[in-house]
Design a protein around this motif. Structure first.
Motif: not given
Ligand SMILES: Nc1ncnc2c1ncn2[C@@H]1O[C@H](COP(=O)(O)OP(=O)(O)O)[C@@H](O)[C@H]1O
Ligand SMILES: [Mg+2]
Length: 258
Positions: A60-62, A100-102, A177-179
């Motif tokens: 997913k993030s990729t 990013f998530q972070n 939106l990643d997590e």
């Protein structure tokens, strides 16, 4: 009041209200060395609100990084609204933004104003104009007093909001939106959720938790770098949850508990 401000932020000439973003992936492949993460991924999709689900490590993030043009596919093509997002970075910045998530992976500058002004300058604004636009965004979010704040003194949720302000300031037509809710406390989650429900651009929301994905019309389920399902959100999510429940019941811990 903040939600209303968010509506105004999305409503700029660069982000027409809810005009779908056209994703075009053609046999896109991405590998880390020997490890193939996404293999021959092909997708033609008009997105307004797309949920992406899948287990940890499914890619997913990729996929998010490919769509945002932060990495280029090693084979195949990735285009958004006709723009080759990895090659034409300046055009890509108006088409697509990523949260990013972070936030620590996203933030580059020491202060809030510098962080917000950076993306705007990258879009071609002169420094003074970028800073003025950044100040306007802070004011719309009711966060003018954060201008000179050192980002490393902010909490995780506050950093998240800085990133959200930075990315929405650039008014991308598509926001990935990643997590985005991972690690946020309940009030910050509610606040972010409210912002997003008023975002007038298009959204791709990646999550492994279906509870986050109410209000999304389509869903894509990624499994080991392949599309396991794509279609109406309710059906795809129901199949995904059923499969995940099945896997959960089959694991060793469940056996021991029985
Ligand atoms: N820098 C890296 N080097 C090697 N493998 C990686 C790297 N980054 C991600 N991977 C691998 O790629 C796969 C997909 O990762 P990712 O896209 O982060 O999945 P997800 O976001 O769905 O959890 C995982 O198996 C992960 O271990
Ligand atoms: Mg991920």
């Amino acid at each position: 009041m903040i939600a209303q401000d968010m509506t105004q932020i999305g409503r700029t000439p660069a982000a027409p209200v809810r005009q779908a973003s056209q994703l075009h992936l053609e046999a896109a492949r991405f590998a880390h060395g020997e490890k193939v993460v996404l293999d021959a991924l092909t997708l033609d999709l008009a997105v307004t609100r797309l949920a992406v689900v899948g287990r940890n490590g499914s890619g997913k993030s990729t996929l998010a990084r490919l769509l945002a043009g932060l990495v280029a596919p090693q084979e195949g093509r990735v285009r958004i609204n006709g723009t080759d997002v990895a090659r034409d970075r300046k055009a890509a910045l108006g088409e697509v933004g990523i949260l990013f998530q972070n936030p620590d992976h996203q933030i580059i500058f020491p202060t809030v104003l510098e962080e917000l002004a950076f993306g705007l300058a990258q879009q071609g604004r002169k420094k003074a104009a970028a800073e003025a636009a950044a100040r306007a965004v802070l004011a719309r979010f009711g966060k003018s007093h954060w201008e000179a704040a050192y980002i490393n003194t902010l909490s995780h949720g506050q950093k998240h909001l800085v990133c959200l302000m930075a990315v929405t300031a650039m008014a991308p037509r598509l926001l990935i939106l990643d997590e985005p809710f991972a690690g946020l406390d309940i009030p910050t989650r509610a606040q972010l959720s409210r912002y997003l429900s008023h975002y007038t651009g298009n959204l791709i929301h990646i999550s492994h938790d279906p509870a986050d994905l109410a209000g999304y019309d389509q869903a894509l389920w990624l499994e080991r770098g392949q599309i396991a399902a794509l279609g109406a959100r309710d059906r795809v999510i129901a199949d995904y949850v059923a499969r995940m429940t099945e896997l959960g019941e089959a694991d060793d811990i469940a056996d021991l508990a029985g």
